[in-house]
Design an enzyme around this catalytic site. Structure first.
Site, PDB file in Angstrom:
ATOM      1  N   GLU A  22      -4.201  41.113 -21.332  1.00 22.11           N
ATOM      2  CA  GLU A  22      -4.908  39.878 -21.452  1.00 22.11           C
ATOM      3  C   GLU A  22      -4.544  38.514 -20.553  1.00 22.11           C
ATOM      4  O   GLU A  22      -5.542  37.834 -20.070  1.00 22.11           O
ATOM      5  CB  GLU A  22      -4.792  39.267 -22.914  1.00 22.11           C
ATOM      6  CG  GLU A  22      -5.951  38.616 -23.586  1.00 22.11           C
ATOM      7  CD  GLU A  22      -5.559  37.191 -23.404  1.00 22.11           C
ATOM      8  OE1 GLU A  22      -6.514  36.249 -23.420  1.00 22.11           O
ATOM      9  OE2 GLU A  22      -4.530  36.727 -23.143  1.00 22.11           O
ATOM     10  N   ASP A  24       1.680  33.318 -28.653  1.00 26.92           N
ATOM     11  CA  ASP A  24       0.587  33.846 -28.113  1.00 26.92           C
ATOM     12  C   ASP A  24       1.045  34.932 -27.263  1.00 26.92           C
ATOM     13  O   ASP A  24       1.372  35.113 -26.355  1.00 26.92           O
ATOM     14  CB  ASP A  24      -0.128  32.775 -27.035  1.00 26.92           C
ATOM     15  CG  ASP A  24      -1.368  33.395 -26.183  1.00 26.92           C
ATOM     16  OD1 ASP A  24      -1.814  34.542 -26.471  1.00 26.92           O
ATOM     17  OD2 ASP A  24      -1.665  32.629 -25.095  1.00 26.92           O
ATOM     18  N   ASP A  83      -6.542  35.621 -31.500  1.00 34.07           N
ATOM     19  CA  ASP A  83      -5.642  35.054 -30.464  1.00 34.07           C
ATOM     20  C   ASP A  83      -5.046  33.526 -30.978  1.00 34.07           C
ATOM     21  O   ASP A  83      -5.474  33.382 -32.291  1.00 34.07           O
ATOM     22  CB  ASP A  83      -6.377  35.061 -29.114  1.00 34.07           C
ATOM     23  CG  ASP A  83      -5.486  35.085 -27.866  1.00 34.07           C
ATOM     24  OD1 ASP A  83      -4.182  34.409 -27.983  1.00 34.07           O
ATOM     25  OD2 ASP A  83      -5.795  35.914 -26.743  1.00 34.07           O
TER      26      ASP A  83
END
Length: 386
Positions: free
Chosen positions: A225, A191, A246
């Site tokens: 983010e 991620d 994502d």
């Protein structure tokens, strides 16, 4: 629309390069340089904002309206909070993640002097079983319960100061990526490094194909983010659609899988655009891409700050499946490849409602309703394991 092939070797190489480059939120310069270099090698023009967000542009037939794919380069990490009298370092998290998964992690500490970078390990305060016995098992979990042991001969706070360690120094959790013979990828920071690899592989496939896109497309790579300030800027009012890339949450009670592309129907900020989401589903079905629909409760993506900052566009979320997100993460190369294939198919397709979405406003009677579905895309075929 046309079918383009994903370069699997390129995808793997870029993925490993990105994973091996530390980029906790607030310290992303090195990874952004790598991303920019790859895009420039592909001949894709890029621009950086004042804060360092990168926007690459693939010019399409329609240039007055555009679409965007948004992915983030920053990861979770830590920051030095206190230099302890015993020569250890207390840290606080950057981004939302549990100290439970930091225990035992190898780390890299970056001082203000870039020639003095130190390695270390995150340890619980009671880390010696031969000294603390069963108390090791009863110690609590939390950032105040761990400390960093640097790989240096330090025993006092002054020793740390002499090494150049300061409050506010960044600490990166080492990714330590591995790709197994059967295609699983085990690493911290999948991620969103896996999403970045998928985006770059999709861009390369479109550039190598050489055809023109129906609509100008932007790839926006954000740097905040994980702390909630990702896609707050970098795009203009011409953007009609935005697809965030994502991780899909693979866990008990979730539908997402590690071997499919996953389409988010809703996250903690609410549902995604009805029509754009179903256009992406139709693209998966027409291109034989294995996919799952899912709902994410404790999750937000770059789509949220983009809309919150005033961007008026349709939004959607797609992603590769990640088991143990923000922990000991794992995905499969198939999932990353399918994500890249869906992105390539999407960017090769028209806007969801070309006649409506190419203008910022319109008449009430022309507004697409839920009873009006976007035209089904033409079939495309991609190589891959099905």
């Amino acid at each position: 629309m046309r079918s383009v092939a994903i370069d699997d070797e390129y995808l793997r190489d870029v993925l490993l390069e990105l994973l091996r480059t530390p980029s906790p939120s607030g310290r992303t310069d090195a990874v952004m340089q790598i991303i920019g270099d790859h895009l420039q090698e592909l001949g894709v023009p890029i621009r950086l904002t004042r804060r360092g967000v990168l926007r690459a542009t693939l010019t399409g037939q329609a240039a007055d309206t555009s679409r965007a794919v948004v992915v983030h380069a920053d990861t979770i990490g830590c920051m030095v909070k206190r230099l302890k009298e015993n020569g250890r370092v207390e840290v606080v998290p950057i981004g939302t993640h549990s100290a439970r998964f930091a225990e035992g992690a190898h780390v890299t500490l970056f001082t203000d002097d870039l020639t003095r970078i130190h390695t270390g390990t995150v340890l619980p305060l009671m880390s010696s079983g031969h000294n603390f016995g069963d108390a090791v098992d009863t110690q609590g979990v939390g950032w105040h319960q761990v400390e960093i042991r640097l790989d240096e001969p330090v025993e006092t706070r002054q020793d740390l100061i002499d090494l150049g360690v300061s409050i506010g120094d960044f600490v990166a959790l080492d990714a330590a990526p591995q790709i197994t013979p059967n295609g699983y990828v085990k690493s911290r920071h999948l991620d969103d490094k896996a999403g970045l690899a998928a985006c770059l592989a999709a861009v390369k496939a479109l550039v190598d194909d050489g055809g023109s896109l129906p609509v100008t497309a932007h790839l926006l790579v954000t740097i905040g983010e994980e702390v909630g300030i990702g896609a707050t800027h970098g795009l203009d009012d011409d953007v009609a659609e935005l697809v965030a890339v994502d991780n899909g949450v693979v866990s008990e009670g979730q539908a997402s899988r590690e071997d499919t592309v996953n389409i988010g129907m809703l996250d903690s900020t609410g549902p995604f655009d009805y029509h754009l989401t179903r256009r992406l589903i139709a693209l998966c079905e027409k291109n034989d891409l294995p996919f799952r629909r899912d709902v994410y409760r404790f999750y937000r993506s770059d789509a949220a700050p983009a809309v919150e900052s005033g961007l008026e566009c349709r939004t959607a979320l797609i992603g590769f499946g990640v088991d143990s997100s923000h922990g000991h993460e794992r995905t499969h190369l198939d999932s990353i490849r399918y994500t890249a294939q869906l992105l390539a198919a999407y960017l090769s397709s028209p806007l969801t409602f070309s006649e409506w979405d190419d203008q910022p406003t319109g008449a009430l009677e022309d507004f697409p309703s839920h009873s009006v579905q976007p035209a089904e895309p033409e079939p495309e075929r991609y190589p891959g394991r099905h």
